[in-house]
Design a protein around this motif. Structure first.
Motif: not given
Length: 194
Positions: A140-142, A43-48
């Motif tokens: 990506w942000g939340a 829910s706080q964001g994403a990273m790849g």
């Protein structure tokens, strides 16, 4: 009906441990034919970490040299364009048979490390058995990626270490779609409306 174990993460709301594949016609040219190994999503964001494009004329030996590390037994493996965020920061996607002070397990499928200790271990022959090095990441942000997933642009597919380690860079995008039973040549470059 039970869900096969290899698909349980695929059915999750979050994409940690899966791959994001750029759809044909992706509006952001930085992500044309992108293959992103998703390392965190909540829910706080994403990273790849992008694994679909090698950085021209840059190999692992140059990275090691920048840190004053003797290449030792490390091959001069390609370095990947991990994404547009912090392009000077390095990351290593690797098998789970090695762990350092900042190593993160990614849904039991692969691990992610971002400190110099893994580079030293690779050069000394005591690192993970399988690995790829990348500079930068996609972030990506939340709620941002959740919103993007509702529009034409990204397709997610279950994460398998084989796509990272056993498939040639230029084949990863099409093989990612093929793993979901999709021929990417048949995909439209825009979304329709109903």
């Amino acid at each position: 009906m039970s869900v096969p174990p290899h698909l349980t993460g695929y059915l999750s709301r979050y994409l940690t441990g899966q791959f994001l594949l750029a759809m044909p016609g992706m509006s952001d040219p930085r992500f044309d034919h992108a293959v992103i190994a998703m390392c965190a999503h909540d829910s706080q964001g994403a990273m790849g970490i992008g694994i679909g494009e090698q950085i021209d004329d840059l190999g692992l030996h140059e990275i090691l040299d920048q840190f004053g590390i003797d290449a030792g037994v490390a091959p001069n493996a390609p370095v990947y364009l991990g994404g547009p965020v912090e392009p000077g920061r390095g990351f290593v996607l690797h098998s789970s048979d090695w762990g350092g002070q900042d190593t993160i397990d990614v849904a039991g499928r692969w691990s992610l490390s971002g400190t110099i200790d893994i580079l030293r271990a690779i050069a000394e022959g005591r690192g993970p058995s399988r690995w790829v090095v990348a500079l930068g990441y996609a972030g990506w942000g939340a709620g941002q990626l959740d919103g993007e997933m509702t529009r034409h642009g990204w397709f997610n597919t279950p994460g398998t270490p084989e796509l990272i380690y056993d498939v040639a860079t230029g084949d990863r995008w099409s093989r990612g779609f093929a793993s979901a039973g999709i021929d990417p040549r048949l995909l439209a470059s825009s979304a329709g409306t109903a």
